[in-house]
Scaffold this active site. Structure first.
Site, PDB file in Angstrom:
ATOM      1  N   GLN A  25       0.794  -1.227   0.000  1.00 53.89           N
ATOM      2  CA  GLN A  25       0.000   0.000   0.000  1.00 53.89           C
ATOM      3  C   GLN A  25       0.829   1.280   0.000  1.00 53.89           C
ATOM      4  OE1 GLN A  25      -4.029  -0.146   1.803  1.00 53.89           O
ATOM      5  NE2 GLN A  25      -3.084   1.126   3.352  1.00 53.89           N
TER       6      GLN A  25
ATOM      7  N   GLU B 218      -3.310   9.411  -0.656  1.00 55.23           N
ATOM      8  CA  GLU B 218      -2.477  10.081   0.332  1.00 55.23           C
ATOM      9  C   GLU B 218      -1.399  10.957  -0.296  1.00 55.23           C
ATOM     10  OE1 GLU B 218      -1.189   7.064   3.039  1.00 55.23           O
ATOM     11  OE2 GLU B 218      -3.227   6.647   3.711  1.00 55.23           O
TER      12      GLU B 218
ATOM     13  N   ASP C  26       4.346   0.111   4.169  1.00 56.50           N
ATOM     14  CA  ASP C  26       3.077  -0.370   4.719  1.00 56.50           C
ATOM     15  C   ASP C  26       2.561  -1.413   3.740  1.00 56.50           C
ATOM     16  OD1 ASP C  26       0.585  -0.930   5.680  1.00 56.50           O
ATOM     17  OD2 ASP C  26      -0.250   1.076   5.401  1.00 56.50           O
TER      18      ASP C  26
ATOM     19  N   GLU D 280       5.127  -1.851   8.271  1.00 58.53           N
ATOM     20  CA  GLU D 280       3.800  -1.845   8.890  1.00 58.53           C
ATOM     21  C   GLU D 280       2.939  -2.942   8.275  1.00 58.53           C
ATOM     22  OE1 GLU D 280      -0.111   1.046   8.630  1.00 58.53           O
ATOM     23  OE2 GLU D 280       1.868   1.969   8.524  1.00 58.53           O
TER      24      GLU D 280
ATOM     25  N   ASP E  89      -0.740  -2.101  12.726  1.00 53.16           N
ATOM     26  CA  ASP E  89      -1.866  -1.197  12.472  1.00 53.16           C
ATOM     27  C   ASP E  89      -3.161  -1.993  12.600  1.00 53.16           C
ATOM     28  OD1 ASP E  89      -3.726   0.646  11.575  1.00 53.16           O
ATOM     29  OD2 ASP E  89      -3.093   0.592   9.493  1.00 53.16           O
TER      30      ASP E  89
ATOM     31  N   LYS F 222      -4.062   5.569  15.386  1.00 53.17           N
ATOM     32  CA  LYS F 222      -5.071   6.289  14.610  1.00 53.17           C
ATOM     33  C   LYS F 222      -6.238   6.602  15.529  1.00 53.17           C
ATOM     34  CE  LYS F 222      -4.011   4.008  10.184  1.00 53.17           C
ATOM     35  NZ  LYS F 222      -4.461   2.977   9.220  1.00 53.17           N
TER      36      LYS F 222
ATOM     37  N   ARG G 162      -5.475   9.049   8.243  1.00 55.07           N
ATOM     38  CA  ARG G 162      -6.195   8.023   7.489  1.00 55.07           C
ATOM     39  C   ARG G 162      -6.187   8.444   6.023  1.00 55.07           C
ATOM     40  NH1 ARG G 162      -8.741   4.080  10.787  1.00 55.07           N
ATOM     41  NH2 ARG G 162      -8.464   2.875   8.875  1.00 55.07           N
ATOM     42  N   SER G 163      -6.559   7.519   5.149  1.00 54.36           N
ATOM     43  CA  SER G 163      -6.545   7.854   3.720  1.00 54.36           C
ATOM     44  C   SER G 163      -7.631   8.872   3.377  1.00 54.36           C
ATOM     45  CB  SER G 163      -6.703   6.597   2.869  1.00 54.36           C
ATOM     46  OG  SER G 163      -7.839   5.869   3.261  1.00 54.36           O
TER      47      SER G 163
ATOM     48  N   LYS H 248       2.957   9.641  10.547  1.00 53.33           N
ATOM     49  CA  LYS H 248       2.654   9.180   9.196  1.00 53.33           C
ATOM     50  C   LYS H 248       1.474  10.003   8.712  1.00 53.33           C
ATOM     51  CE  LYS H 248       1.073   5.016   6.863  1.00 53.33           C
ATOM     52  NZ  LYS H 248       0.579   3.650   7.061  1.00 53.33           N
TER      53      LYS H 248
END
EC number: 4.2.1.11
Length: 429
Positions: free
Chosen positions: A163, A205, A242, A285, A312, A337, A366-367, A388
């Site tokens: 990702q 992102e 990630d 991650e 995560d 998060k 978050r995205s 991040k």
């Protein structure tokens, strides 16, 4: 003076054009706090529940009017008149009101919006920036950014299964210097991709989403760009991944559909270990799936002494799952998060548990984001040393970097950039 007198909520749009919740909190002395709630694309099965309307006639069922109504009715009735400076009591009252283990009734998006807005209003009353209000005088460490410059997986429409491919400017002298380094690498990568005939569209992102055949191809471009920008990989800049492995773990195996490969649990561990030997990757991650505890343990035993292994989907900012990881020696870092758990109090508890156990913590976006920059303040407040928050594109990502620059300026001589000390496996080298 700091009693909560009114709470308003509304449906706004996030960076993907989907509805999310924004909350305003007003205190008796006129102090005001506003917070907007982010949303994820690759979400862990064990996350707190984001309440959506399910009405297909509005926003394809993604509306959040139910959460908005919960804020302005039940939640206001329950916490109206409470002291905003007693964050724990406010959060506990909302959690008790919800009455479910995962905030499914009122919605984590409703509860979190109120929780963060209350903290901001209390900070205004105290005449303090949010990072100072939450973190006290000890909150002064500026985090190393994990800058997502190549997107794949659920964040992009390309064949790459992982990702995120990130750069971490550990050799920078300050946060501002780190942002500069990241920006220069980002623009150098754009030129390299263009020259090679790839598109330079960006993913959710802000990272590029080129049509590359494999993780190795993406890593090669990133390495080339670090060098071309005048920095030394492994010294000035290290790499982070990630994998979001939960997204491609099916029927007991890791199925790389973009690459046309299938790897067993043991082969997945071998593959990640080989990548860390071939490239200066210091952080991975979600290298294994969220419930593949055996695979996670294999990975930790194999490379945990030299690579930060961030949970995560594995931990979902939840102290119960984190406690299991600590007890079993699984992973060595937690991604934090705020919307995975749904309140400021629980978020801070997760960071505290991790740090006490010798695990690192990485504050994360978050995205689906907004212009809200709360996580920048929380990263400094908790001294977590890593953040991040996407690439050097899209204003929803840059809002966090710009807030960190302001915080660094405000701290003046007190500001301390985490640098190489942020990753314990690197600090010891």
């Amino acid at each position: 003076m700091t009693a909560i007198t009114n709470i308003a909520a509304r449906e706004i749009l996030d960076s993907r054009g989907n509805p999310t919740v924004e909350v305003d909190v007003l205190l008796e002395d006129g102090s005001f706090g506003r917070a907007a709630v982010p949303s994820g694309a690759s979400t862990g099965a064990h996350e707190a529940v984001e309440l959506r309307d399910g009405d297909k006639s509005r926003y394809n069922g993604k509306g959040v009017l139910k959460a908005v109504d919960a804020v302005q009715s039940e939640i206001l009735d329950a916490i109206g008149g409470m002291d905003a400076e007693d964050q724990v009591a406010v959060d506990e009252a909302m959690i008790a009101l919800d009455g479910t283990p995962n905030k499914a009734r009122l919605g984590a998006n409703a509860i979190l919006g109120v929780s963060l807005a209350v903290a901001k209003a209390a900070a205004e009353t105290a005449g303090l920036p949010l990072y100072r209000y939450v973190g006290g005088v000890q909150g002064r460490v500026l985090p190393v950014p994990m800058m997502n410059i190549v997107n794949g997986g659920a964040h992009a429409d390309n064949p790459i299964d992982f990702q995120e491919f990130m750069v971490m400017p550990v050799g920078a002298t300050s946060l501002s210097d780190a942002v500069r380094m990241g920006a220069e690498i980002f623009h150098t990568l754009k030129s390299a991709l263009k020259k090679a005939g790839h598109n330079t569209n960006v993913g959710d992102e802000g990272g590029f989403a080129p049509n590359l055949p494999s993780a190795e191809a993406a890593l090669d471009f990133v390495m080339e760009s670090i060098n071309a920008a005048g920095f030394k990989p492994g010294s000035d800049v290290v790499l982070a991944l990630d994998c979001a492995a939960t997204e491609f773990f099916k029927d007991g195996a890791y199925r790389y559909e973009g690459e046309g490969q299938t790897r067993s649990i043991e082969q997945q561990v071998d593959y990640l270990a080989k990548l860390t030997e071939a490239y200066p990757i210091l952080s991975i991650e979600d290298g294994m799936s969220e419930d593949d505890w055996d695979g996670w343990k294999l990975l930790t035993d194999r490379i945990g002494s030299r690579v930060q292994l961030v949970g995560d989907d594995l931990f979902v900012t939840n102290v119960e799952r984190l406690a299991r990881g600590i007890e079993t020696g699984t992973a060595n870092s937690i991604l934090v998060k705020v919307n995975q758990i749904g309140s400021l109090t629980e978020t801070l508890a997760a960071v505290d548990m991790a740090q006490r156990a010798g695990y690192t913590a990485v504050m994360s976006h978050r995205s689906g984001e907004t212009e809200d920059s709360t996580i920048a303040d929380l990263a400094v407040a908790t001294n977590c040393g890593q953040i991040k928050t996407g690439s050097l594109a899209r204003s929803d990502r840059l809002a966090k970097y710009n807030q960190l620059i302001r915080i660094e300026e405000g701290l003046g001589a007190q500001a301390l950039y985490a640098g190489r000390s942020a990753i314990r496996q690197l600090a010891g080298r």
